[in-house]
Write a protein that holds these residues in place. Structure first.
Motif, PDB file in Angstrom:
ATOM      1  N   LYS A   1       1.444 113.433  54.881  1.00 54.99           N
ATOM      2  CA  LYS A   1       0.708 114.518  54.013  1.00 54.99           C
ATOM      3  C   LYS A   1       1.169 116.016  54.164  1.00 54.99           C
ATOM      4  O   LYS A   1       1.299 116.722  53.456  1.00 54.99           O
ATOM      5  CB  LYS A   1      -0.507 114.062  54.076  1.00 54.99           C
ATOM      6  CG  LYS A   1      -1.078 112.684  53.387  1.00 54.99           C
ATOM      7  CD  LYS A   1      -2.481 112.385  53.313  1.00 54.99           C
ATOM      8  CE  LYS A   1      -2.942 111.167  53.080  1.00 54.99           C
ATOM      9  NZ  LYS A   1      -4.220 110.803  53.328  1.00 54.99           N
TER      10      LYS A   1
ATOM     11  N   ASP B   1       4.535 117.134  53.187  1.00 49.60           N
ATOM     12  CA  ASP B   1       4.484 117.300  51.840  1.00 49.60           C
ATOM     13  C   ASP B   1       4.136 118.485  51.572  1.00 49.60           C
ATOM     14  O   ASP B   1       4.944 119.471  50.785  1.00 49.60           O
ATOM     15  CB  ASP B   1       3.760 116.191  50.946  1.00 49.60           C
ATOM     16  CG  ASP B   1       4.514 114.877  51.047  1.00 49.60           C
ATOM     17  OD1 ASP B   1       5.752 114.717  51.447  1.00 49.60           O
ATOM     18  OD2 ASP B   1       3.725 113.775  50.991  1.00 49.60           O
ATOM     19  N   LEU B   2       3.087 119.159  51.795  1.00 50.50           N
ATOM     20  CA  LEU B   2       2.354 120.212  51.890  1.00 50.50           C
ATOM     21  C   LEU B   2       3.147 121.541  52.267  1.00 50.50           C
ATOM     22  O   LEU B   2       3.318 122.587  51.848  1.00 50.50           O
ATOM     23  CB  LEU B   2       0.776 120.186  52.017  1.00 50.50           C
ATOM     24  CG  LEU B   2       0.033 121.354  51.863  1.00 50.50           C
ATOM     25  CD1 LEU B   2      -0.142 121.606  50.253  1.00 50.50           C
ATOM     26  CD2 LEU B   2      -1.488 121.135  52.198  1.00 50.50           C
TER      27      LEU B   2
ATOM     28  N   LYS C   1       2.862 123.397  46.783  1.00 52.54           N
ATOM     29  CA  LYS C   1       1.904 122.786  46.086  1.00 52.54           C
ATOM     30  C   LYS C   1       2.774 121.670  45.067  1.00 52.54           C
ATOM     31  O   LYS C   1       2.061 120.754  44.828  1.00 52.54           O
ATOM     32  CB  LYS C   1       1.024 123.977  45.171  1.00 52.54           C
ATOM     33  CG  LYS C   1       0.384 124.704  45.953  1.00 52.54           C
ATOM     34  CD  LYS C   1      -0.655 124.227  47.136  1.00 52.54           C
ATOM     35  CE  LYS C   1      -1.394 125.232  47.902  1.00 52.54           C
ATOM     36  NZ  LYS C   1      -2.407 124.989  48.876  1.00 52.54           N
TER      37      LYS C   1
ATOM     38  N   ALA D   1       3.466 118.691  46.953  1.00 51.15           N
ATOM     39  CA  ALA D   1       2.304 117.774  47.577  1.00 51.15           C
ATOM     40  C   ALA D   1       1.701 117.212  46.072  1.00 51.15           C
ATOM     41  O   ALA D   1       1.481 116.025  46.265  1.00 51.15           O
ATOM     42  CB  ALA D   1       1.461 118.945  47.859  1.00 51.15           C
ATOM     43  N   LEU D   2       1.758 117.924  44.894  1.00 51.98           N
ATOM     44  CA  LEU D   2       1.088 117.219  43.754  1.00 51.98           C
ATOM     45  C   LEU D   2       2.153 116.139  43.223  1.00 51.98           C
ATOM     46  O   LEU D   2       1.688 114.935  42.949  1.00 51.98           O
ATOM     47  CB  LEU D   2       0.876 118.182  42.642  1.00 51.98           C
ATOM     48  CG  LEU D   2       0.586 117.554  41.225  1.00 51.98           C
ATOM     49  CD1 LEU D   2      -0.819 117.109  41.505  1.00 51.98           C
ATOM     50  CD2 LEU D   2       0.636 118.800  40.001  1.00 51.98           C
TER      51      LEU D   2
ATOM     52  N   SER E   1       4.002 114.228  45.268  1.00 53.60           N
ATOM     53  CA  SER E   1       3.841 113.147  46.048  1.00 53.60           C
ATOM     54  C   SER E   1       2.591 112.476  46.006  1.00 53.60           C
ATOM     55  O   SER E   1       2.212 111.389  45.997  1.00 53.60           O
ATOM     56  CB  SER E   1       3.781 113.785  47.490  1.00 53.60           C
ATOM     57  OG  SER E   1       3.510 112.702  48.603  1.00 53.60           O
ATOM     58  N   LEU E   2       1.345 113.300  45.704  1.00 59.63           N
ATOM     59  CA  LEU E   2       0.188 112.754  45.268  1.00 59.63           C
ATOM     60  C   LEU E   2       0.189 111.731  44.201  1.00 59.63           C
ATOM     61  O   LEU E   2      -0.523 110.613  44.403  1.00 59.63           O
ATOM     62  CB  LEU E   2      -0.905 113.805  45.084  1.00 59.63           C
ATOM     63  CG  LEU E   2      -2.450 113.346  44.552  1.00 59.63           C
ATOM     64  CD1 LEU E   2      -3.013 112.504  45.758  1.00 59.63           C
ATOM     65  CD2 LEU E   2      -3.253 114.431  44.362  1.00 59.63           C
TER      66      LEU E   2
ATOM     67  N   ILE F   1      -4.955 118.277  47.280  1.00 59.66           N
ATOM     68  CA  ILE F   1      -3.593 119.208  47.994  1.00 59.66           C
ATOM     69  C   ILE F   1      -4.056 120.510  48.318  1.00 59.66           C
ATOM     70  O   ILE F   1      -3.123 121.230  48.238  1.00 59.66           O
ATOM     71  CB  ILE F   1      -2.563 119.021  46.824  1.00 59.66           C
ATOM     72  CG1 ILE F   1      -3.179 119.759  45.582  1.00 59.66           C
ATOM     73  CG2 ILE F   1      -2.236 117.615  46.409  1.00 59.66           C
ATOM     74  CD1 ILE F   1      -1.881 119.917  44.643  1.00 59.66           C
TER      75      ILE F   1
ATOM     76  N   VAL G   1      -2.899 123.244  39.078  1.00 58.68           N
ATOM     77  CA  VAL G   1      -2.994 121.566  39.051  1.00 58.68           C
ATOM     78  C   VAL G   1      -2.722 121.355  37.427  1.00 58.68           C
ATOM     79  O   VAL G   1      -2.114 120.824  37.242  1.00 58.68           O
ATOM     80  CB  VAL G   1      -3.802 120.864  39.639  1.00 58.68           C
ATOM     81  CG1 VAL G   1      -3.803 119.422  39.077  1.00 58.68           C
ATOM     82  CG2 VAL G   1      -4.078 120.683  41.025  1.00 58.68           C
TER      83      VAL G   1
ATOM     84  N   CYS H   1       9.336 116.210  45.830  1.00 57.06           N
ATOM     85  CA  CYS H   1       8.789 116.073  47.232  1.00 57.06           C
ATOM     86  C   CYS H   1       9.778 115.612  48.182  1.00 57.06           C
ATOM     87  O   CYS H   1       9.198 115.180  49.368  1.00 57.06           O
ATOM     88  CB  CYS H   1       7.544 115.328  47.086  1.00 57.06           C
ATOM     89  SG  CYS H   1       7.923 113.459  46.845  1.00 57.06           S
TER      90      CYS H   1
ATOM     91  N   MET I   1      -3.071 107.867  49.765  1.00 54.94           N
ATOM     92  CA  MET I   1      -4.173 108.924  49.999  1.00 54.94           C
ATOM     93  C   MET I   1      -5.125 108.629  51.241  1.00 54.94           C
ATOM     94  O   MET I   1      -5.339 107.237  51.080  1.00 54.94           O
ATOM     95  CB  MET I   1      -4.929 109.378  49.042  1.00 54.94           C
ATOM     96  CG  MET I   1      -4.302 110.592  48.238  1.00 54.94           C
ATOM     97  SD  MET I   1      -4.148 112.103  49.188  1.00 54.94           S
ATOM     98  CE  MET I   1      -5.817 112.534  49.590  1.00 54.94           C
TER      99      MET I   1
END
Length: 246
Positions: A148, A151-152, A157, A160-161, A163-164, A195, A202, A234, A246
């Motif tokens: 995590k 990614d960030l 961002k 990260a999004l 990947s989320l 994130i 977002v 990502c 998550m």
């Protein structure tokens, strides 16, 4: 309308995937944990534990779901983990002297089995197979956290999004014609907390993805039409599903 109603029924019938954090345990070890655990019920929105309380127990989720987050000084928080039935979680400390750095809050009416650190220690001392699996579980948690942060920190961002979205689809499924579907309603505000972004950013990134056809929303659920796009953004390392969540 019929299409959305069908998707709604399908999403409601989805069972979350076996939780990655407890998938490392054998049936015998899970049985030991369940026999040792004391049931704790938590209403939606209430805390299972709070920041700075003694971190001297673990929890095995049996129903519902929890989020582990870090409260910030301005009244906001950052969500670090989501835990679903089958997950083992907590902040174990072999010295039993530490305090929780985070808080765990029920996202719905939920139940978990509470296992005191002293009881965990007893299982570790008495059962070598359990001790090995427990080490593997801690290693899985560590790898999940590392992925995590990767990614960030490395891809911002947007990375990260992307990947989320992949992580949530791994947790909640299902697939339709090869297209992953996030079978649980997740608001943009909730994704922003996951994130460390604002809801507005977002909103903007998801809107861009929808305009490009990368994702769509059907029956209130996000459908991933182009998972390769998300993986490219990502720089996906093709982690297993017990890590990519998550």
């Amino acid at each position: 309308m019929k299409r959305n109603e069908a998707l709604e029924r399908e999403a409601q019938s989805v069972n979350p995937l076996p939780a990655g954090t407890s998938a490392v345990f054998s049936a015998d070890s899970l049985s030991l944990l369940r026999q040792t655990a004391k049931p704790v019920r938590v209403s939606a929105g209430d805390c299972l534990y709070r920041e700075n309380e003694p971190a001297n127990r673990l929890y095995l989720v049996t129903a519902g779901s929890f989020k582990v987050s870090k409260p910030l000084g301005d009244g906001t928080s950052v969500t670090l983990y989501l835990h679903i039935p089958g997950d083992l979680f907590g902040e174990p400390d072999p010295l039993e002297l530490s305090a929780h750095r985070f808080e765990a809050r029920a996202l719905e009416d939920s139940e978990a089995g509470e296992i005191l650190q002293a009881e965990v220690n007893g299982l570790l001392q008495a059962n070598g197979a359990f001790a090995l699996e427990f080490m593997n579980w801690m290693g899985t948690i560590h790898r999940m956290t590392q992925s995590k942060f990767r990614d960030l920190l490395l891809y911002g961002k947007s990375g990260a999004l992307c990947s989320l979205l992949l992580r949530l689809s791994n947790m909640y499924g299902p697939e339709r014609g090869g297209r992953p579907v996030i079978g649980k309603r997740i608001t943009n505000s909730e994704m922003a907390e996951m994130i460390g972004a604002t809801r507005e950013s977002v909103n903007r990134m998801l809107s861009d993805m929808r305009s490009q056809g990368v994702i769509s929303v059907e029956g209130g659920r996000i459908v991933i039409n182009d998972p390769d796009y998300l993986r490219n953004v990502c720089h996906c390392e093709s982690c297993t599903k017990d890590i990519c969540r998550m």
